[in-house]
Write a protein that holds these residues in place. Sequence first.
Motif, PDB file in Angstrom:
ATOM      1  N   TYR A   2      25.913 -12.660 -11.903  1.00 43.99           N
ATOM      2  CA  TYR A   2      25.260 -13.957 -11.964  1.00 43.99           C
ATOM      3  C   TYR A   2      23.848 -13.840 -11.385  1.00 43.99           C
ATOM      4  CZ  TYR A   2      24.369 -18.877 -11.070  1.00 43.99           C
ATOM      5  OH  TYR A   2      23.817 -20.116 -11.039  1.00 43.99           O
ATOM      6  N   ASN A   3      22.874 -14.376 -12.115  1.00 46.82           N
ATOM      7  CA  ASN A   3      21.496 -14.323 -11.642  1.00 46.82           C
ATOM      8  C   ASN A   3      20.794 -15.603 -12.065  1.00 46.82           C
ATOM      9  OD1 ASN A   3      19.037 -13.491 -10.645  1.00 46.82           O
ATOM     10  ND2 ASN A   3      18.504 -12.363 -12.486  1.00 46.82           N
ATOM     11  N   ASN A   4      20.190 -16.279 -11.097  1.00 42.66           N
ATOM     12  CA  ASN A   4      19.428 -17.479 -11.384  1.00 42.66           C
ATOM     13  C   ASN A   4      18.147 -17.400 -10.554  1.00 42.66           C
ATOM     14  OD1 ASN A   4      18.354 -20.050 -11.668  1.00 42.66           O
ATOM     15  ND2 ASN A   4      20.353 -21.051 -11.643  1.00 42.66           N
ATOM     16  N   ASP A   5      17.019 -17.291 -11.231  1.00 39.25           N
ATOM     17  CA  ASP A   5      15.743 -17.158 -10.522  1.00 39.25           C
ATOM     18  C   ASP A   5      15.421 -18.388  -9.688  1.00 39.25           C
ATOM     19  OD1 ASP A   5      15.292 -14.611 -11.454  1.00 39.25           O
ATOM     20  OD2 ASP A   5      14.207 -15.281 -13.230  1.00 39.25           O
ATOM     21  N   TYR A   6      15.818 -19.561 -10.150  1.00 37.60           N
ATOM     22  CA  TYR A   6      15.579 -20.776  -9.367  1.00 37.60           C
ATOM     23  C   TYR A   6      16.325 -20.711  -8.033  1.00 37.60           C
ATOM     24  CZ  TYR A   6      13.668 -22.861 -13.629  1.00 37.60           C
ATOM     25  OH  TYR A   6      12.920 -23.137 -14.732  1.00 37.60           O
ATOM     26  N   GLU A   7      17.540 -20.197  -8.069  1.00 36.25           N
ATOM     27  CA  GLU A   7      18.305 -20.076  -6.828  1.00 36.25           C
ATOM     28  C   GLU A   7      17.674 -19.051  -5.889  1.00 36.25           C
ATOM     29  OE1 GLU A   7      22.448 -19.441  -7.582  1.00 36.25           O
ATOM     30  OE2 GLU A   7      22.631 -21.313  -8.709  1.00 36.25           O
ATOM     31  N   LYS A 144      23.509 -24.119  -5.372  1.00 36.37           N
ATOM     32  CA  LYS A 144      23.391 -24.715  -6.706  1.00 36.37           C
ATOM     33  C   LYS A 144      22.934 -26.162  -6.599  1.00 36.37           C
ATOM     34  CE  LYS A 144      26.462 -22.140  -9.686  1.00 36.37           C
ATOM     35  NZ  LYS A 144      27.585 -22.184 -10.606  1.00 36.37           N
ATOM     36  N   THR A 147      19.298 -26.285  -5.591  1.00 34.84           N
ATOM     37  CA  THR A 147      18.473 -25.882  -6.729  1.00 34.84           C
ATOM     38  C   THR A 147      18.336 -27.029  -7.713  1.00 34.84           C
ATOM     39  OG1 THR A 147      19.231 -23.608  -6.467  1.00 34.84           O
ATOM     40  CG2 THR A 147      18.233 -24.174  -8.564  1.00 34.84           C
ATOM     41  N   ALA A 155      17.357 -26.224 -13.936  1.00 32.37           N
ATOM     42  CA  ALA A 155      17.622 -25.077 -13.075  1.00 32.37           C
ATOM     43  C   ALA A 155      19.105 -24.899 -12.765  1.00 32.37           C
ATOM     44  CB  ALA A 155      16.863 -25.226 -11.765  1.00 32.37           C
ATOM     45  N   ALA A 156      19.872 -25.941 -12.954  1.00 29.80           N
ATOM     46  CA  ALA A 156      21.300 -25.854 -12.636  1.00 29.80           C
ATOM     47  C   ALA A 156      22.097 -26.243 -13.873  1.00 29.80           C
ATOM     48  CB  ALA A 156      21.629 -26.761 -11.461  1.00 29.80           C
TER      49      ALA A 156
END
Length: 179
Positions: A2-7, A144, A147, A155-156
Motif C-alpha cells: 500500500y502506498n499513498n503519497d498524500y499519507e 487516512k 489525509t 486523497a482518501a
Amino acid sequence: MYNNDYEKIIKSYLRNHRDWKAYTENLRSRMVDLRAKMQLDAVPKTTRFGYDGGGSGGWVKPSPEEAACIRKENNEAMLLRMEDEYLKYHPVVESMERFLDQLSGIQREIVEHRSIQGEQWSSVAMRVNLSESACRAIFRKAIKRLTGMYFGPKAAPEQGSLFLPGGQIFMSVDKSRKK
C-alpha cells in the motif's frame, strides 16, 4: 504493498509538527520585535574614534538619515522574508492541530506519541494499553482520516465504491420491479 503519497505528506507534517510550531512561534515574536524596532527614531550621529578600512580614520559615516533609511530598508526586507516563512509553515501547523482535535481520544494519543513524539510501537502500545497490531491499525485509520481532512476526498479514495453510468449511483438489480 500500500502506498499513498498524500499519507506520506501527512506523516512528514506530523514528524515536523513540534519543530514547525516552535519555528512559527519564534518567527512571530521576531516579527513583533522587528516591527517595534522599525518604529524607533534614528539616533543622532556620534563620532567614533577608531580605524575604518578604506581611509579617513572613521570619520566618514553616513548621516543619521541615511543610516536610518538603510536600516529601515534592511529591516523591511527581513520582515518580508520572515512573513513569507511564517505564511509557509503556520497554516500547516494550525490546520494539523485542528485536525488532531477532530480525532477520537485513542487515535489522537496514538498519532501524537508515534508520529509527533517519535516513540516506538511497543512504548505506544504500553501507553494506551493495547496490542501493537491494534495500535498500528488505529494509527492507519487515523492517518487516512487526517489525509482526508487535509487533502479532501481525492486523497482518501474509498475502496469498493461503484459509479454506474447514467449518473445513478445506486440502481436496483431486481428486474421484476419496473418504474
